[in-house]
Design a protein around this motif. Structure first.
Motif, PDB file in Angstrom:
ATOM      1  N   PRO A 259       0.696  -1.052   0.019  1.00 37.38           N
ATOM      2  CA  PRO A 259       0.082  -0.168  -0.289  1.00 37.38           C
ATOM      3  C   PRO A 259       0.692   0.705   0.306  1.00 37.38           C
ATOM      4  O   PRO A 259       2.185   1.270   0.502  1.00 37.38           O
ATOM      5  CB  PRO A 259      -0.296  -0.061   1.775  1.00 37.38           C
ATOM      6  N   VAL A 260       0.062   2.271  -0.716  1.00 36.06           N
ATOM      7  CA  VAL A 260       1.319   3.819  -0.366  1.00 36.06           C
ATOM      8  C   VAL A 260       0.964   4.059   1.099  1.00 36.06           C
ATOM      9  O   VAL A 260      -0.657   4.416   1.522  1.00 36.06           O
ATOM     10  CB  VAL A 260      -0.020   4.813  -1.835  1.00 36.06           C
ATOM     11  N   PRO A 261       1.879   4.702   1.390  1.00 36.91           N
ATOM     12  CA  PRO A 261       2.004   5.273   2.875  1.00 36.91           C
ATOM     13  C   PRO A 261       1.113   6.790   2.458  1.00 36.91           C
ATOM     14  O   PRO A 261       1.165   7.178   1.450  1.00 36.91           O
ATOM     15  CB  PRO A 261       3.787   5.032   3.680  1.00 36.91           C
ATOM     16  N   ASP A 268      -7.209  22.241   0.844  1.00 37.46           N
ATOM     17  CA  ASP A 268      -6.867  23.969   1.643  1.00 37.46           C
ATOM     18  C   ASP A 268      -5.703  23.890   2.618  1.00 37.46           C
ATOM     19  O   ASP A 268      -5.617  24.802   3.174  1.00 37.46           O
ATOM     20  CB  ASP A 268      -8.021  24.034   2.200  1.00 37.46           C
ATOM     21  N   ALA A 269      -4.927  22.728   2.279  1.00 40.35           N
ATOM     22  CA  ALA A 269      -3.503  22.474   2.753  1.00 40.35           C
ATOM     23  C   ALA A 269      -1.895  22.143   2.310  1.00 40.35           C
ATOM     24  O   ALA A 269      -1.484  20.652   2.626  1.00 40.35           O
ATOM     25  CB  ALA A 269      -3.685  21.623   4.163  1.00 40.35           C
ATOM     26  N   LEU A 270      -2.102  22.546   0.768  1.00 38.44           N
ATOM     27  CA  LEU A 270      -1.048  22.245  -0.347  1.00 38.44           C
ATOM     28  C   LEU A 270       0.343  22.687   0.548  1.00 38.44           C
ATOM     29  O   LEU A 270       0.408  23.488   0.574  1.00 38.44           O
ATOM     30  CB  LEU A 270      -1.742  22.584  -1.161  1.00 38.44           C
ATOM     31  N   PRO A 271       0.518  21.721   0.401  1.00 34.35           N
ATOM     32  CA  PRO A 271       2.397  21.626   0.494  1.00 34.35           C
ATOM     33  C   PRO A 271       3.163  22.594  -0.163  1.00 34.35           C
ATOM     34  O   PRO A 271       2.644  23.298  -1.844  1.00 34.35           O
ATOM     35  CB  PRO A 271       3.183  20.174   0.610  1.00 34.35           C
ATOM     36  N   VAL A 272       3.895  24.014  -0.118  1.00 32.33           N
ATOM     37  CA  VAL A 272       4.671  24.668  -0.976  1.00 32.33           C
ATOM     38  C   VAL A 272       5.097  24.186  -2.247  1.00 32.33           C
ATOM     39  O   VAL A 272       5.786  24.644  -3.667  1.00 32.33           O
ATOM     40  CB  VAL A 272       5.205  26.268  -0.167  1.00 32.33           C
ATOM     41  N   GLY A 273       6.274  22.577  -1.570  1.00 32.98           N
ATOM     42  CA  GLY A 273       6.840  22.087  -3.099  1.00 32.98           C
ATOM     43  C   GLY A 273       6.295  21.307  -3.242  1.00 32.98           C
ATOM     44  O   GLY A 273       5.222  21.371  -3.709  1.00 32.98           O
ATOM     45  N   CYS A 274       7.024  19.947  -3.566  1.00 34.35           N
ATOM     46  CA  CYS A 274       6.363  18.843  -4.249  1.00 34.35           C
ATOM     47  C   CYS A 274       5.045  18.485  -3.147  1.00 34.35           C
ATOM     48  O   CYS A 274       5.378  18.178  -2.317  1.00 34.35           O
ATOM     49  CB  CYS A 274       7.382  18.063  -4.367  1.00 34.35           C
ATOM     50  N   LEU A 275       3.762  17.982  -4.575  1.00 32.22           N
ATOM     51  CA  LEU A 275       2.357  17.870  -3.664  1.00 32.22           C
ATOM     52  C   LEU A 275       3.307  16.481  -3.514  1.00 32.22           C
ATOM     53  O   LEU A 275       2.022  15.936  -2.089  1.00 32.22           O
ATOM     54  CB  LEU A 275       2.156  17.467  -4.659  1.00 32.22           C
ATOM     55  N   PHE A 276       4.005  15.682  -3.549  1.00 32.39           N
ATOM     56  CA  PHE A 276       4.252  13.535  -2.802  1.00 32.39           C
ATOM     57  C   PHE A 276       5.204  13.881  -1.698  1.00 32.39           C
ATOM     58  O   PHE A 276       5.087  12.891  -1.985  1.00 32.39           O
ATOM     59  CB  PHE A 276       4.387  13.399  -3.835  1.00 32.39           C
ATOM     60  N   SER A 277       5.557  15.314  -1.502  1.00 33.21           N
ATOM     61  CA  SER A 277       6.900  15.276  -0.862  1.00 33.21           C
ATOM     62  C   SER A 277       6.978  14.208   0.615  1.00 33.21           C
ATOM     63  O   SER A 277       7.598  13.932   0.562  1.00 33.21           O
ATOM     64  CB  SER A 277       7.406  16.462  -0.488  1.00 33.21           C
ATOM     65  N   ASP A 278       5.169  14.251   1.142  1.00 33.66           N
ATOM     66  CA  ASP A 278       5.805  14.339   2.776  1.00 33.66           C
ATOM     67  C   ASP A 278       5.143  13.169   2.575  1.00 33.66           C
ATOM     68  O   ASP A 278       5.141  11.940   3.700  1.00 33.66           O
ATOM     69  CB  ASP A 278       4.358  15.008   3.541  1.00 33.66           C
ATOM     70  N   CYS A 280       6.630  10.320   0.240  1.00 31.11           N
ATOM     71  CA  CYS A 280       7.955  10.488  -1.026  1.00 31.11           C
ATOM     72  C   CYS A 280       9.375  10.074  -0.987  1.00 31.11           C
ATOM     73  O   CYS A 280       9.757  10.255   0.578  1.00 31.11           O
ATOM     74  CB  CYS A 280       8.575  10.883  -2.155  1.00 31.11           C
ATOM     75  N   PRO A 281       9.891   8.306  -0.692  1.00 42.64           N
ATOM     76  CA  PRO A 281      11.310   7.689  -0.329  1.00 42.64           C
ATOM     77  C   PRO A 281      12.157   8.857  -0.637  1.00 42.64           C
ATOM     78  O   PRO A 281      13.412   8.506  -0.510  1.00 42.64           O
ATOM     79  CB  PRO A 281      10.804   6.573  -1.150  1.00 42.64           C
ATOM     80  N   TRP A 282      12.103   9.565  -1.917  1.00 42.20           N
ATOM     81  CA  TRP A 282      12.935  10.191  -3.121  1.00 42.20           C
ATOM     82  C   TRP A 282      13.715  11.442  -1.763  1.00 42.20           C
ATOM     83  O   TRP A 282      14.226  12.351  -2.166  1.00 42.20           O
ATOM     84  CB  TRP A 282      13.262  10.031  -4.251  1.00 42.20           C
ATOM     85  N   VAL A 283      12.295  12.408  -1.386  1.00 40.04           N
ATOM     86  CA  VAL A 283      12.521  13.283  -0.653  1.00 40.04           C
ATOM     87  C   VAL A 283      13.509  14.275   0.060  1.00 40.04           C
ATOM     88  O   VAL A 283      14.751  12.940   0.717  1.00 40.04           O
ATOM     89  CB  VAL A 283      11.591  13.632   0.467  1.00 40.04           C
ATOM     90  N   THR A 284      14.366  15.333  -0.576  1.00 37.50           N
ATOM     91  CA  THR A 284      14.853  15.840  -0.160  1.00 37.50           C
ATOM     92  C   THR A 284      14.416  17.314   0.583  1.00 37.50           C
ATOM     93  O   THR A 284      13.320  17.625  -0.083  1.00 37.50           O
ATOM     94  CB  THR A 284      16.920  16.452  -1.287  1.00 37.50           C
ATOM     95  N   GLU A 285      15.411  18.178   0.569  1.00 36.31           N
ATOM     96  CA  GLU A 285      15.280  19.466   1.367  1.00 36.31           C
ATOM     97  C   GLU A 285      14.451  20.479  -0.331  1.00 36.31           C
ATOM     98  O   GLU A 285      13.449  21.112   0.423  1.00 36.31           O
ATOM     99  CB  GLU A 285      16.189  20.448   1.821  1.00 36.31           C
ATOM    100  N   ALA A 286      15.545  19.881  -1.360  1.00 40.10           N
ATOM    101  CA  ALA A 286      14.851  20.915  -2.443  1.00 40.10           C
ATOM    102  C   ALA A 286      13.288  20.756  -3.454  1.00 40.10           C
ATOM    103  O   ALA A 286      12.798  21.386  -3.598  1.00 40.10           O
ATOM    104  CB  ALA A 286      15.811  20.443  -3.392  1.00 40.10           C
TER     105      ALA A 286
END
Length: 314
Positions: A259-261, A268-278, A280-286
Motif C-alpha cells: 500500500p501507498v503510505p 486547503d493545505a497543499l505544501p509549498v513544494g512537491c505535492l507528494f513530498s510528505d 515520497c521515499p526520495w524526498v530531499t530539502e530541495a
C-alpha cells in the motif's frame, strides 16, 4: 485534438458566516490528447480527474474560476464554444446515472443524442438498436424510464449515449463500475475502437489494470495536478518515472501488493513544494522548496526533480 496547459481551478466558497475563502482544487495541470489516442487518467479520489472533464466541457459551477489554456482542434475552448460543441463534437460518459432524464424513456434519450450528432431519425434508430444489442440491453429496455432499470443497465445506457454521438472527443468518467466483467471488457474495447476510428478518448478510472488494457498513454493525477504521462509500455518495461506512479504500480495484487503510505493532501493545505513530498521515499530539502515543473525524462513528461536518478527496481 485537446490541449490543456497550466490549468488551475479555484472555487470561491463560504467558510464561517459570510466569510469567503478560495479553494484551489486543480493546480498547473497539463494534458494532451491526440486524434486516434486513448489517454487514461488515473489517481486517487479527489485528485481532480472528474473536475478536469467538467472544466473541458464547461460544466463547472458559477463559483469556479478557471485559469490556464484549453484548446480543442487548435482553437481556444471558450465557454461559448464549449456550449456549441458539447454533445456534438465532445461527449461525456458521466460517472453518475443521475444524468439520465427521469421523465424520458432511455431509448428516446439515446436516439436524441444520435440525432444531435447529425444522424437522421432512421439512422439514429438503427444505431441505437445496434448499440443496445452490443451492450446486452434488450430492445424492450428502450421503452423503460431510468427508475425502471438497474444501476448497471443505466450505466450501459450512458455509455451508449456517448458512442452514438459521433463526437470527435469522448470523455468516459468511470464508465465501468458495477458492470459485469464481460460488459466491462466490451466497453473498454469499444472505447479503443472509437480511437482506432480517429477519435480522441479520455478514460478516467481508478483501475490501472483496466486502463493498461486499452490506453496508449496513462496520465497520473495527484492532488489536482499531473505528475507523469507515461506510455503504456513503460509500465511493463519498468520505465515509469514518478515515485507516486511507481507506488501505484507496486500496490497492485499481481505486483508487490504494497500500500501507498500516508494520504493525499487536502486542497486547503497543499505544501509549498512537491505535492507528494510528505509520502515520497526520495524526498530531499530541495523538494520542499518549490513545486517541480513538468520536464521530459527518458522520453516522457514527469513532475519530479529526482526522476533522472531513480529507476524502477522491479
Amino acid at each position: 485534438m485537446l490541449s490543456v496547459q497550466n490549468l488551475s481551478v479555484t472555487f470561491t466558497m463560504y467558510d464561517q458566516g459570510l466569510t469567503q475563502k478560495q479553494l484551489t482544487v486543480i493546480t498547473e495541470l497539463d494534458l494532451e490528447v491526440r486524434a486516434g489516442e486513448v489517454v487514461a487518467i488515473v489517481g486517487a479520489s479527489g485528485s481532480g480527474k472528474s473536475l478536469l472533464a467538467h472544466a473541458v466541457l464547461g460544466l463547472l459551477p458559477d463559483n469556479a474560476h478557471v485559469s490556464g489554456a484549453i484548446a480543442f482542434k487548435g482553437e481556444p475552448l471558450t465557454p461559448q464554444r464549449c456550449q456549441s460543441l458539447r454533445g456534438k463534437e465532445m461527449a461525456l460518459i458521466p460517472q453518475s446515472i443521475g444524468y439520465l432524464d427521469p421523465l424520458m424513456q432511455v431509448g428516446q434519450q439515446v436516439r436524441r443524442v444520435a440525432q444531435l450528432g447529425g444522424l437522421s431519425k432512421r439512422q439514429a434508430t438503427q444505431t441505437v438498436d445496434r448499440t443496445f444489442c452490443r451492450y446486452d440491453l434488450h430492445p424492450n429496455v428502450q421503452q423503460y424510464y431510468p427508475f425502471q432499470i438497474s444501476g448497471g443497465m443505466a450505466r450501459r445506457v450512458l455509455v451508449s449515449t456517448a458512442v452514438v454521438s459521433q463526437a470527435a472527443l469522448v470523455i468516459a468518467d468511470e464508465p465501468t463500475p458495477g458492470l459485469h466483467p464481460d460488459v466491462v471488457k466490451e466497453t473498454l474495447n469499444h472505447l479503443r475502437e472509437l480511437a482506432d476510428e480517429g477519435k480522441g478518448v479520455i478514460l478516467i478510472t481508478h483501475d490501472i489494470e483496466a486502463a493498461l488494457q486499452v490506453a496508449h498513454k496513462v496520465a497520473v493525477f495527484y492532488a489536482g495536478t499531473t505528475v507523469e504521462i507515461a506510455n503504456v509500455r513503460d509500465f511493463f518495461e519498468g520505465k515509469i518515472r514518478h515515485p507516486y506512479t511507481q507506488a501505484l504500480w507496486r500496490s497492485l495484487p499481481q505486483n508487490d501488493f504494497i500500500p501507498v503510505p500516508g494520504s493525499q493532501p487536502s486542497p486547503d493545505a497543499l505544501p509549498v513544494g512537491c505535492l507528494f513530498s510528505d509520502r515520497c521515499p526520495w524526498v530531499t530539502e530541495a523538494c520542499c522548496a518549490a513545486r517541480p515543473r513538468f520536464r521530459i525524462v527518458r522520453g516522457a513528461p514527469v513532475r519530479c526533480i529526482h526522476a533522472e536518478n531513480h529507476h524502477a527496481n522491479w
